[in-house]
Write a protein that holds these residues in place. Structure first.
Motif, mmCIF file in Angstrom:
data_model
loop_
_atom_site.group_PDB
_atom_site.id
_atom_site.type_symbol
_atom_site.label_atom_id
_atom_site.label_comp_id
_atom_site.label_asym_id
_atom_site.label_seq_id
_atom_site.Cartn_x
_atom_site.Cartn_y
_atom_site.Cartn_z
ATOM 1 N N GLY A 112 0.836 -1.193 0.000
ATOM 2 C CA GLY A 112 0.000 0.000 0.000
ATOM 3 C C GLY A 112 0.868 1.237 0.000
ATOM 4 N N VAL A 113 0.236 2.393 -0.229
ATOM 5 C CA VAL A 113 0.987 3.639 -0.280
ATOM 6 C C VAL A 113 0.184 4.736 0.410
ATOM 7 C CG1 VAL A 113 0.068 4.212 -2.592
ATOM 8 C CG2 VAL A 113 2.179 5.273 -1.783
ATOM 9 N N ILE A 114 0.854 5.510 1.252
ATOM 10 C CA ILE A 114 0.231 6.618 1.975
ATOM 11 C C ILE A 114 -0.020 7.769 1.004
ATOM 12 C CG2 ILE A 114 0.553 8.321 3.805
ATOM 13 C CD1 ILE A 114 2.330 6.260 5.229
ATOM 14 N N ILE A 121 -4.305 5.137 3.312
ATOM 15 C CA ILE A 121 -3.498 4.217 2.500
ATOM 16 C C ILE A 121 -4.324 3.702 1.335
ATOM 17 C CG2 ILE A 121 -2.274 2.008 2.503
ATOM 18 C CD1 ILE A 121 -1.850 2.527 5.572
ATOM 19 N N LEU A 122 -3.794 3.869 0.137
ATOM 20 C CA LEU A 122 -4.402 3.262 -1.049
ATOM 21 C C LEU A 122 -3.813 1.876 -1.247
ATOM 22 C CD1 LEU A 122 -4.683 5.890 -3.953
ATOM 23 C CD2 LEU A 122 -6.549 4.770 -2.704
ATOM 24 N N THR A 123 -4.669 0.918 -1.582
ATOM 25 C CA THR A 123 -4.221 -0.434 -1.898
ATOM 26 C C THR A 123 -5.250 -1.071 -2.814
ATOM 27 O OG1 THR A 123 -3.431 -2.518 -0.962
ATOM 28 C CG2 THR A 123 -5.314 -1.502 0.120
ATOM 29 N N SER A 124 -5.040 -2.321 -3.167
ATOM 30 C CA SER A 124 -6.016 -3.054 -3.969
ATOM 31 C C SER A 124 -7.051 -3.683 -3.050
ATOM 32 C CB SER A 124 -5.316 -4.142 -4.788
ATOM 33 O OG SER A 124 -4.472 -3.569 -5.757
ATOM 34 N N LEU A 125 -8.306 -3.655 -3.491
ATOM 35 C CA LEU A 125 -9.377 -4.203 -2.666
ATOM 36 C C LEU A 125 -9.187 -5.694 -2.419
ATOM 37 C CD1 LEU A 125 -12.037 -3.880 -1.174
ATOM 38 C CD2 LEU A 125 -13.233 -4.138 -3.376
ATOM 39 N N HIS A 126 -8.686 -6.408 -3.428
ATOM 40 C CA HIS A 126 -8.557 -7.859 -3.238
ATOM 41 C C HIS A 126 -7.492 -8.215 -2.197
ATOM 42 C CE1 HIS A 126 -5.250 -7.472 -6.280
ATOM 43 N NE2 HIS A 126 -4.729 -8.472 -5.577
ATOM 44 N N VAL A 127 -6.612 -7.266 -1.860
ATOM 45 C CA VAL A 127 -5.600 -7.522 -0.824
ATOM 46 C C VAL A 127 -6.253 -7.661 0.547
ATOM 47 C CG1 VAL A 127 -3.633 -6.506 0.400
ATOM 48 C CG2 VAL A 127 -3.714 -6.427 -2.096
ATOM 49 N N ARG A 241 9.487 8.375 -13.488
ATOM 50 C CA ARG A 241 10.903 8.585 -13.165
ATOM 51 C C ARG A 241 11.120 9.685 -12.128
ATOM 52 N NH1 ARG A 241 13.914 11.336 -18.258
ATOM 53 N NH2 ARG A 241 15.083 9.441 -17.949
ATOM 54 N N ARG A 242 10.095 10.453 -11.797
ATOM 55 C CA ARG A 242 10.210 11.467 -10.745
ATOM 56 C C ARG A 242 9.733 10.933 -9.396
ATOM 57 N NH1 ARG A 242 8.386 14.135 -15.204
ATOM 58 N NH2 ARG A 242 6.215 13.882 -14.557
ATOM 59 N N GLY A 243 9.339 9.656 -9.355
ATOM 60 C CA GLY A 243 8.865 9.075 -8.109
ATOM 61 C C GLY A 243 7.421 9.402 -7.802
ATOM 62 N N GLU A 244 6.671 9.886 -8.789
ATOM 63 C CA GLU A 244 5.252 10.182 -8.613
ATOM 64 C C GLU A 244 4.426 8.936 -8.897
ATOM 65 O OE1 GLU A 244 5.654 14.823 -10.185
ATOM 66 O OE2 GLU A 244 4.924 13.239 -11.526
ATOM 67 N N VAL A 245 3.365 8.754 -8.123
ATOM 68 C CA VAL A 245 2.503 7.590 -8.298
ATOM 69 C C VAL A 245 1.597 7.817 -9.501
ATOM 70 C CG1 VAL A 245 0.771 6.103 -7.239
ATOM 71 C CG2 VAL A 245 2.541 7.168 -5.819
ATOM 72 N N ILE A 246 1.680 6.920 -10.474
ATOM 73 C CA ILE A 246 0.812 7.028 -11.652
ATOM 74 C C ILE A 246 -0.205 5.893 -11.698
ATOM 75 C CG2 ILE A 246 2.481 8.296 -13.043
ATOM 76 C CD1 ILE A 246 3.138 5.582 -14.431
ATOM 77 N N GLY A 247 -0.094 4.921 -10.789
ATOM 78 C CA GLY A 247 -1.051 3.829 -10.781
ATOM 79 C C GLY A 247 -0.906 2.977 -9.528
ATOM 80 N N ILE A 248 -1.928 2.145 -9.286
ATOM 81 C CA ILE A 248 -1.898 1.168 -8.200
ATOM 82 C C ILE A 248 -1.896 -0.217 -8.831
ATOM 83 C CG2 ILE A 248 -3.128 0.215 -6.219
ATOM 84 C CD1 ILE A 248 -1.930 2.957 -5.695
ATOM 85 N N VAL A 249 -0.836 -0.983 -8.541
ATOM 86 C CA VAL A 249 -0.686 -2.315 -9.141
ATOM 87 C C VAL A 249 -1.857 -3.189 -8.704
ATOM 88 C CG1 VAL A 249 0.751 -4.379 -9.235
ATOM 89 C CG2 VAL A 249 1.826 -2.099 -9.204
ATOM 90 N N ALA A 267 -2.065 -1.927 -13.830
ATOM 91 C CA ALA A 267 -2.268 -0.993 -12.725
ATOM 92 C C ALA A 267 -3.479 -0.127 -13.009
ATOM 93 C CB ALA A 267 -1.032 -0.115 -12.533
ATOM 94 N N VAL A 268 -4.199 0.204 -11.942
ATOM 95 C CA VAL A 268 -5.307 1.152 -12.049
ATOM 96 C C VAL A 268 -4.709 2.554 -12.090
ATOM 97 C CG1 VAL A 268 -7.387 2.049 -10.941
ATOM 98 C CG2 VAL A 268 -6.811 -0.396 -10.759
ATOM 99 N N PRO A 269 -5.029 3.376 -13.092
ATOM 100 C CA PRO A 269 -4.482 4.738 -13.132
ATOM 101 C C PRO A 269 -4.790 5.478 -11.833
ATOM 102 C CG PRO A 269 -5.586 4.219 -15.197
ATOM 103 C CD PRO A 269 -5.906 3.101 -14.249
ATOM 104 N N ILE A 270 -3.841 6.265 -11.357
ATOM 105 C CA ILE A 270 -3.992 6.921 -10.065
ATOM 106 C C ILE A 270 -5.122 7.940 -10.080
ATOM 107 C CG2 ILE A 270 -2.322 8.763 -10.516
ATOM 108 C CD1 ILE A 270 -2.970 6.841 -7.200
#
Length: 282
Positions: A112-114, A121-127, A241-249, A267-270
């Motif tokens: 997950g990611v804050i 925290i964003l994460t995948s529902l199936h997790v 490449r800038r470390g920005e979140v562009i999606g959730i695996v 990945a789901v687009p952010i």
């Protein structure tokens, strides 16, 4: 005759006397100049003795100097190492306890990611689906329980709220997936197979992909990438490449139906995923 001889002698002595007097006068006037010449000569001689001409380097010595200089040079950090340092404080490892599909008690691992100052925290529902207990582990080593506070089943996205915050909350920076192109770098950080804080690198392979989940449901609008992911990466961020979140695996594709990576991840687009946490779509 004798008188003439004495006269010549006196005249000769007179001329020699004048010459000696002139010579003495010249020496008195010219000795500083001569002394300066001698001193300059001695100075030059002393300089060349103290500072001899350098011995030219051989070709082998020149090559060795170049090799040593290159070996001591510090290369700039890679994009991947910079991305990892940027996202790591925002990462969490998720462990769940609950019933599996067969109704048996089991444990699960995900990522997950804050994404907010409140440590949402964003994460995948199936997790976390079906979990009776959710534990999260922050990058600083602290841990907490968490509860599911929002869900978007159509996009396999969940929002967790922790009971305890880390000492320092570092929300990830959300990027713009619409600015990405096929071939752009894509990085994934997560906990594949429980290996905490693992990173992999690859590229964006495609956009707007559809992934059938079962006969009645499919995920749509997904980002396809070839960055290596495995079970445990689900819910973790896909990064530019800038470390920005562009999606959730969210998933990996495998025609053999074995649960390991063969080069196709999704990945789901952010901009879609963040809406489950209350952020507007952009």
């Amino acid at each position: 005759m004798e008188e003439q001889t004495r006269s010549v002698t006196r005249e000769t002595d007179f001329h020699f006397g004048r010459l000696r007097a002139q010579a003495k006068a010249w020496l008195r006037r010219g000795w500083p100049f001569a002394a300066g010449i001698v001193a300059a000569f001695l100075g030059i001689l002393l300089y060349f003795n103290l500072y001899p001409n350098p011995i030219p380097l051989t070709d082998d010595e020149v090559d060795q100097v170049v090799v040593n200089a290159m070996a001591s040079a510090t290369p700039p950090p890679s994009y991947s190492s910079q991305v990892y340092q940027v996202i790591l404080p925002s990462m969490v490892l998720i462990r769940t306890t609950g019933e599996d599909a067969d109704g048996e008690e089991g444990n699960g691992v995900g990522s997950g990611v804050i994404v907010s100052a409140n440590a949402d925290i964003l994460t995948s529902l199936h997790v976390v689906a079906g979990a009776t207990e959710i534990e999260i582990f922050y990058a600083d080593g602290s841990e907490s329980t968490a509860v599911l506070t929002a869900a978007d089943p159509e996009n396999d996205i969940a929002v967790l709220t922790p009971a305890q915050l880390p000492e320092v909350v570092v929300p990830a920076v959300l990027g713009n997936p619409n600015a990405m192109r096929v071939g752009d770098e894509a990085y994934a950080v997560g906990n594949p197979l429980g290996l905490a804080g693992s990173m992999s690198a690859g590229v964006i392979s495609g956009f707007d992909r559809t992934l059938p989940i079962n006969d009645e449901f499919a995920l749509t609008g997904l980002i396809q990438f070839d960055t290596a992911v495995n079970p445990g990466n689900s819910g973790g961020p896909l990064l530019n490449r800038r470390g920005e979140v562009i999606g959730i695996v969210t998933a990996l594709a495998n025609p053999s139906e074995q649960n390991f990576f063969i080069g196709i991840g999704f990945a789901v687009p952010i901009n879609t995923a963040a809406s489950a946490a209350g952020a507007p779509r952009y």
